[in-house]
Design a protein around this motif. Structure first.
Motif: not given
Length: 325
Positions: A193-198, A216-227, A230-233, A235-240
């Motif tokens: 889980v990363l901040f948006p590239r923009s 470390f090559v991430p399986g998927r990249l998810l984006h979260a602008a709000n901290p 990010l923490l919710a994702l 916690h939900a097991g969506q990524g690190v």
């Protein structure tokens, strides 16, 4: 005619009621002083002094002009002071940008430092991503900003860098949470889980480059602008995710662990336009911000130095959640 100079001479004569003493006070000869008074009277078309007596006296017009002249010269002095303070950045408004991930305590400390350093300066603090700051700094819509590097600084001045090593945010139930530190290669197979590239293109790409280099090559990249998101994702097991630590510690259902070798180092610096159009207070703001960020980082490091248990670092939330390691 230099009106202000002539008014100063007039005030000196009015105070002394004597041309010679006034000339001595001003460090000039009497003839040019008398000529200056005559020229002022001619310019105003009025007699300012009654010279018919042994000691000169102010006329009615002279008395009125004396009060006005003092006020005018006082305003001139104030104008010069204001212009000088505005010129060195002590007055006016400074439009400053800070990244969205800036902590509340950091913002408060920065505004306090600015108020103490330049009480007459109003700081218009705006939450703006690094990429948007760069655009506004170039277009003239922003005077100074705090940007996450690397950035293209061709048209910018950059202040002192402040570095912060990032750790990894994991679900509290993750097997990796039992370790005191985690290697990037240990995250293999996880989504990220990363901040948006923009928000900060250079820093985003740097993170992924370092991750690949470290295995470390991430399986998927998810984006979260709000901290919080990010923490919710996480916690939900969506990524690190990667974080400096303070934000993650506010959420008891996730854990923060340092990365072995500290491979991810976030570099932040003040930036302002190069050239004469730059706001004079911009470099001062950048240095104040660097000092505040450095102090906050030092405080965070002291708080991180908690004793470790045999199974890993002591968890501040163990009083709320049973040990799940």
């Amino acid at each position: 005619m230099d009106l202000l100079r002539h008014l100063r001479i007039f005030i000196a004569v009015a105070d002394e009621l004597h041309f010679s003493r006034a000339a001595d006070q001003l460090g000039m000869a009497q003839p040019p002083l008398s000529q200056a008074v005559r020229r002022l009277e001619k310019e105003l078309d009025v007699e300012l002094f009654d010279r018919s007596r042994r000691q000169i006296q102010l006329t009615a017009a002279g008395l009125v002009l004396l009060d006005e002249a003092r006020e005018l010269l006082g305003r001139e002095a104030r104008l010069r002071t204001l212009a000088r303070r505005a010129g060195d950045g002590s007055l006016g408004t400074l439009r400053a940008g800070v990244p969205p991930d800036t902590a509340v305590a950091t913002l408060s400390a920065l505004l306090t430092a600015c108020a103490e350093h330049s009480p007459g300066l109003s700081v218009d603090l705006q939450e703006i991503t690094t990429e948007e700051q760069l655009r506004l700094l170039t277009a003239g819509g922003l005077d100074v900003g705090l940007v996450h590097q690397p950035v293209d600084s061709t048209e910018l001045h950059l202040g002192t860098e402040v570095c912060a090593a990032l750790g990894v945010v994991l679900p509290r139930t993750s097997p990796l949470a039992r370790f005191s530190e985690v290697m990037l290669a240990d995250l293999s197979g996880h989504d990220l889980v990363l901040f948006p590239r923009s928000q900060a293109t250079g820093w985003y790409d740097t993170i992924l480059d370092i991750c690949r280099t470290e295995g470390f090559v991430p399986g998927r990249l998810l984006h979260a602008a709000n901290p919080e998101f990010l923490l919710a994702l996480v916690h939900a097991g969506q990524g690190v995710a990667f974080d400096q630590g303070p934000v993650a510690r506010k959420e008891p259902r996730v854990v923060w662990r340092p990365l072995a070798g500290r491979p991810l180092v976030q570099r932040t610096a003040g930036a302002w336009p190069a050239g004469r159009s730059a706001h004079p207070a911009a470099p001062h703001f950048a240095e104040l911000a660097a000092g505040v960020l450095a102090r906050d980082r030092a405080t965070t490091l002291r708080h991180d130095d908690s004793p470790e248990t045999p199974d890993g670092p002591r968890r501040a939330w163990s009083v709320v959640y049973d040990d799940m390691s």
